[in-house]
Design a protein around this motif. Structure first.
Motif, short mmCIF file in Angstrom:
data_model
loop_
_atom_site.label_atom_id
_atom_site.label_comp_id
_atom_site.label_asym_id
_atom_site.label_seq_id
_atom_site.Cartn_x
_atom_site.Cartn_y
_atom_site.Cartn_z
N ASP A 1 0.85 -1.19 0.00
CA ASP A 1 0.00 0.00 0.00
C ASP A 1 0.89 1.25 0.00
N LEU A 2 0.24 2.40 -0.17
CA LEU A 2 1.00 3.64 -0.39
C LEU A 2 1.86 4.06 0.78
N ARG A 3 1.45 3.72 1.98
CA ARG A 3 2.17 4.26 3.15
C ARG A 3 3.32 3.38 3.62
N LEU A 4 3.67 2.33 2.85
CA LEU A 4 4.76 1.46 3.27
C LEU A 4 6.10 2.20 3.27
N ASN A 5 6.34 2.98 2.25
CA ASN A 5 7.61 3.71 2.17
C ASN A 5 7.49 4.84 1.16
N GLU A 6 8.57 5.59 1.04
CA GLU A 6 8.64 6.69 0.08
C GLU A 6 9.68 6.27 -0.97
N PRO A 7 9.26 5.95 -2.19
CA PRO A 7 10.24 5.45 -3.17
C PRO A 7 11.30 6.49 -3.51
N ARG A 8 12.52 6.02 -3.73
CA ARG A 8 13.63 6.92 -4.05
C ARG A 8 13.59 7.30 -5.53
N TYR A 9 14.30 8.37 -5.84
CA TYR A 9 14.51 8.72 -7.24
C TYR A 9 15.81 8.08 -7.69
N ALA A 10 15.87 7.74 -8.96
CA ALA A 10 17.11 7.18 -9.49
C ALA A 10 18.11 8.32 -9.71
N SER A 11 19.34 8.14 -9.27
CA SER A 11 20.36 9.17 -9.51
C SER A 11 20.92 8.99 -10.92
N LEU A 12 21.53 10.03 -11.44
CA LEU A 12 22.05 9.97 -12.81
C LEU A 12 23.06 8.83 -12.97
N PRO A 13 24.05 8.70 -12.05
CA PRO A 13 24.99 7.58 -12.20
C PRO A 13 24.27 6.23 -12.21
N ASN A 14 23.23 6.10 -11.41
CA ASN A 14 22.51 4.83 -11.38
C ASN A 14 21.71 4.59 -12.64
N ILE A 15 21.23 5.68 -13.24
CA ILE A 15 20.53 5.55 -14.52
C ILE A 15 21.51 5.03 -15.58
N MET A 16 22.74 5.55 -15.54
CA MET A 16 23.77 5.10 -16.48
C MET A 16 24.09 3.62 -16.24
N LYS A 17 24.29 3.30 -14.97
CA LYS A 17 24.64 1.91 -14.61
C LYS A 17 23.54 0.94 -15.05
N ALA A 18 22.30 1.41 -14.94
CA ALA A 18 21.17 0.53 -15.24
C ALA A 18 21.18 0.07 -16.68
N LYS A 19 21.77 0.90 -17.55
CA LYS A 19 21.79 0.55 -18.96
C LYS A 19 22.59 -0.73 -19.21
N LYS A 20 23.50 -1.04 -18.29
CA LYS A 20 24.33 -2.25 -18.48
C LYS A 20 23.76 -3.46 -17.77
N LYS A 21 22.74 -3.25 -16.97
CA LYS A 21 22.19 -4.40 -16.26
C LYS A 21 21.35 -5.25 -17.21
N PRO A 22 21.39 -6.57 -17.05
CA PRO A 22 20.71 -7.46 -18.01
C PRO A 22 19.20 -7.49 -17.88
N ILE A 23 18.53 -7.55 -19.02
CA ILE A 23 17.08 -7.80 -19.05
C ILE A 23 16.86 -9.01 -19.94
N ASP A 24 16.36 -10.07 -19.34
CA ASP A 24 16.05 -11.30 -20.03
C ASP A 24 14.68 -11.14 -20.69
N THR A 25 14.57 -11.49 -21.97
CA THR A 25 13.26 -11.35 -22.61
C THR A 25 12.72 -12.72 -23.01
N MET A 26 11.47 -12.94 -22.75
CA MET A 26 10.82 -14.20 -23.14
C MET A 26 9.38 -13.92 -23.51
N THR A 27 8.68 -14.94 -23.97
CA THR A 27 7.27 -14.75 -24.36
C THR A 27 6.41 -15.69 -23.52
N PRO A 28 5.11 -15.44 -23.50
CA PRO A 28 4.22 -16.37 -22.79
C PRO A 28 4.36 -17.80 -23.32
N GLU A 29 4.59 -17.95 -24.64
CA GLU A 29 4.76 -19.28 -25.23
C GLU A 29 5.99 -19.97 -24.64
#
Ligand SMILES: Cc1cc2nc3c(=O)[nH]c(=O)nc-3n(C[C@H](O)[C@H](O)[C@H](O)COP(=O)(O)OP(=O)(O)OC[C@H]3O[C@@H](n4cnc5c(N)ncnc54)[C@H](O)[C@@H]3O)c2cc1C
Ligand SMILES: Nc1ncnc2c1ncn2[C@@H]1O[C@H](COP(=O)(O)O)[C@@H](O)[C@H]1O
Lengths: 249, 310
Positions: free
Chosen positions: A177-205
């Motif tokens: 629910d909404l009052r569990l926490n206050e989500p953080r903003y992503a910092s610029l360095p972390n946005i850059m780092k995120a580009k290198k993190k892996p995303i596995d793609t698959m389909t429902p099939e």
């Protein structure tokens, strides 16, 4: 423990949605899209579990079109370790989403799954509960406070009458629910780092899940408009109107 | 067609929301009510009197005392064999339970319906009520939660249905109840009150809510709040009206120091008469108000209180 979070790409909560004139749905072209606000809270909670040493890895899963990759990137920029996209053009219903998540759980064996309590587009409030039932795990819905003790989860839930606290066996499915926490903003360095993190793609099939919708949307219309009101000059005027015109007091 | 309605109660009393759901359920078929709880025979007796009820099933056991979804789900799944519809109010109890049941039956759940078009076609709000979707279900059994404000309540008296005891299921052993912190109030319950007065961030503090409480007592009203007022700690979470809080549709809704974000409107825009009191004439709440008063609430509230005494 691995933690899985489910993140959905939805029309941003600030957008004033418009129903399409052909009544097939709401306008989504050229509309700002964001991560479902409850899912930001789910990601934040997962990150805090990592930071406190309760979790080793945080995996963000999204189900949707290729554009949902952006939503996963947002989670990665906040600090999640890797992403999984189940790519499909079908508008998958909560039942289908829960089945896909269950299939992913079969591969990843997380100890905890965190979802939003509700997606602000379909307002279903179902997916976490469905997933928990399919896995035969414990369920903590509408959670506004969380603690771990003796290998169990202590969850405080927002219910209609106030608050309720339950103790959940692990593994568990939580919806936040909404009052569990206050989500953080992503910092610029972390946005850059995120580009290198892996995303596995698959389909429902790939996951052998049938996501054919069970509900057929016949039409989507605007709610009936309210008749326009009047501005009044004084409290006395208001009380008079409520008594003698609207006759509600 | 036969309908199983999950009764909402606290083991002592039936919650009024159940009466609204009976109206919806009765248009679908013959209604049986399930009372699952512990020491809940008074609830079953009350349920047996509700107009339109043909039968009451009571499952009385410690495992159902707190309505833990993991424990109640197997009961509903077992009973589902005899019914075409499983229906519950779209309260936190219904929302916690029914999707679990639907998943085990491998059917979609239809959330928060506001109208019934036919036996398989329902209307439900999406996007915080900014759009209304008409959906048709192809599932053999329909699992539904009902928006209680969209249906009239039936009379709590009038029938004398048979009460049947049914066998209970085991403790699922997944979760346990620790405790609760429920808001005690002499005022009417928010979702069924005829008049609601809600405060927002403009109230500035919890203490200032006393101004609203005073007026509520004069009007026999319930007190509600915006999310901002709850988040700021002015009032408890169960006061929240909106997309993610409670949906209300009273005869009269008075919004005080609330700007009128769509998420708040989602929870109150079906009220019959809406009053907005806000010092900002541009506040969006005025667009849906029947009566607007552009005024400082700290002037307006004492005046309103005095005016009601006249
Ligand atoms: C996913 C999500 C779900 C949400 N769910 C809900 C929900 O269920 N319910 C809900 O309410 N919100 C919800 N919100 C929040 C919503 O978007 C708004 O932020 C919130 O409703 C604002 O509350 P408010 O109107 O009290 O505060 P504000 O928007 O800050 O408005 C305060 C108002 O008080 C007026 N005011 C200030 N001082 C005075 C005075 N002295 N006299 C008169 N007027 C005064 C101001 O002019 C202003 O209009 C949700 C948001 C998100 C993202
Ligand atoms: N397509 C999706 N992709 C990822 N997560 C989803 C999706 N749909 C639902 N969820 C998750 O389930 C929660 C509840 O959604 P809903 O049951 O649709 O209201 C959301 O807050 C998400 O955490």
């Amino acid at each position: 423990m691995k933690v899985l979070v489910a993140v959905k790409r939805v029309v941003d909560y600030n957008v004033n949605v418009r129903v399409k004139s052909d009544q097939t749905g709401v306008e989504t072209t050229n509309v700002k899209m964001s991560m479902n606000p409850f899912d930001e809270i789910a990601v934040e909670e997962g990150l805090r579990l990592k930071e406190s040493g309760s979790a080793e890895e945080l995996i963000a899963v999204s189900i949707g079109t290729g554009q949902s990759r952006e939503t996963i990137r947002t989670a990665l920029a906040m600090g999640a370790d890797r992403g999984i996209l189940v790519e499909t053009d079908v508008a998958v219903e909560p039942l289908g989403v829960a089945k896909l998540l269950k299939a992913i759980v079969g591969k990843e064996s997380p100890g905890l799954i965190i979802l939003g309590k509700q997606a602000i587009d379909d307002d279903s409030n179902q997916t976490g509960q469905m997933l928990s039932a399919m896995l035969d795990w414990s369920q903590g819905t509408f959670v506004s406070k969380l603690a771990f003790e003796d290998g169990k989860t202590r969850a405080t839930r927002e219910v209609d009458g106030g608050l309720e606290t339950v103790l959940l066996e692990m593994p568990s499915v939580l919806t936040v629910d909404l009052r569990l926490n206050e989500p953080r903003y992503a910092s610029l360095p972390n946005i850059m780092k995120a580009k290198k993190k892996p995303i596995d793609t698959m389909t429902p099939e790939d996951l052998s899940v049938d996501v054919t919708p069970r509900l057929n949307t016949l039409k989507v219309v605007e709610p009936p408009p309210r008749a326009s009101g009047v501005m009044l000059d004084s409290v006395a005027d208001l009380v008079d109107k409520l008594k003698n015109e609207a006759k509600v007091i | 067609m036969s309908v199983l309605l999950f009764a909402e109660h606290d083991n002592a009393e039936l919650k009024p929301a159940t009466l609204n759901v009976v109206t919806a359920a009765a248009t679908l078929g013959e209604v049986t009510i399930l009372v699952a709880g512990s020491g809940c025979s008074a609830v079953a007796e009350a349920a047996a009197k509700i107009t339109g009820i043909t039968k009451v099933l009571i499952a009385d056991a410690e495992v159902y005392a707190h309505g833990l979804a993991e424990n109640v789900t197997p009961l509903l799944v077992e009973l589902s064999k005899d019914f075409d519809y499983l229906v519950a109010p779209a309260t936190t109890t219904g929302k916690n339970l029914m999707p679990r049941v639907a998943a085990l039956l491998d059917v979609a759940q239809i959330s928060d319906i506001t109208a019934i078009e036919s036996g398989d076609t329902f209307v439900r709000p999406i996007y915080a009520g900014n759009a209304m979707a008409t959906v048709q279900s192809s599932d053999p059994i329909k699992v539904i939660t009902v928006r209680t404000t969209a249906f009239e309540a039936v009379a709590p008296e009038g029938a004398s249905a048979a009460i049947e005891e049914i066998s209970v299921t085991d403790d699922a052993g997944k979760s346990s109840f620790v405790g609760e912190d429920l808001t005690e109030s002499e005022r009417p319950e928010l979702t069924s009150a005829k008049i609601v007065i809600s405060g927002g961030r403009g109230m500035q503090s919890g203490d200032n809510f006393q101004m609203l409480e005073q007026i509520a007592d004069k009007l026999g009203a319930a007190v509600g709040a915006s999310r901002a007022a709850v988040d700021a700690g002015f009032v408890p979470n169960d006061y929240q009206v909106g997309q993610t809080g409670k949906v209300v549709a009273p005869e009269l809704y008075i919004a005080v120091g609330i700007s009128g974000a769509i998420q708040h409107l989602a929870g109150m825009k079906d009220s019959k008469v809406i009053v907005a009191i806000n010092k900002d004439e541009e506040a969006p709440i005025f667009q849906i108000a029947d009566y607007g008063l552009c005024m400082d609430l700290f002037d307006a509230m004492p005046q309103l209180s005095a005016e009601l005494d006249k």
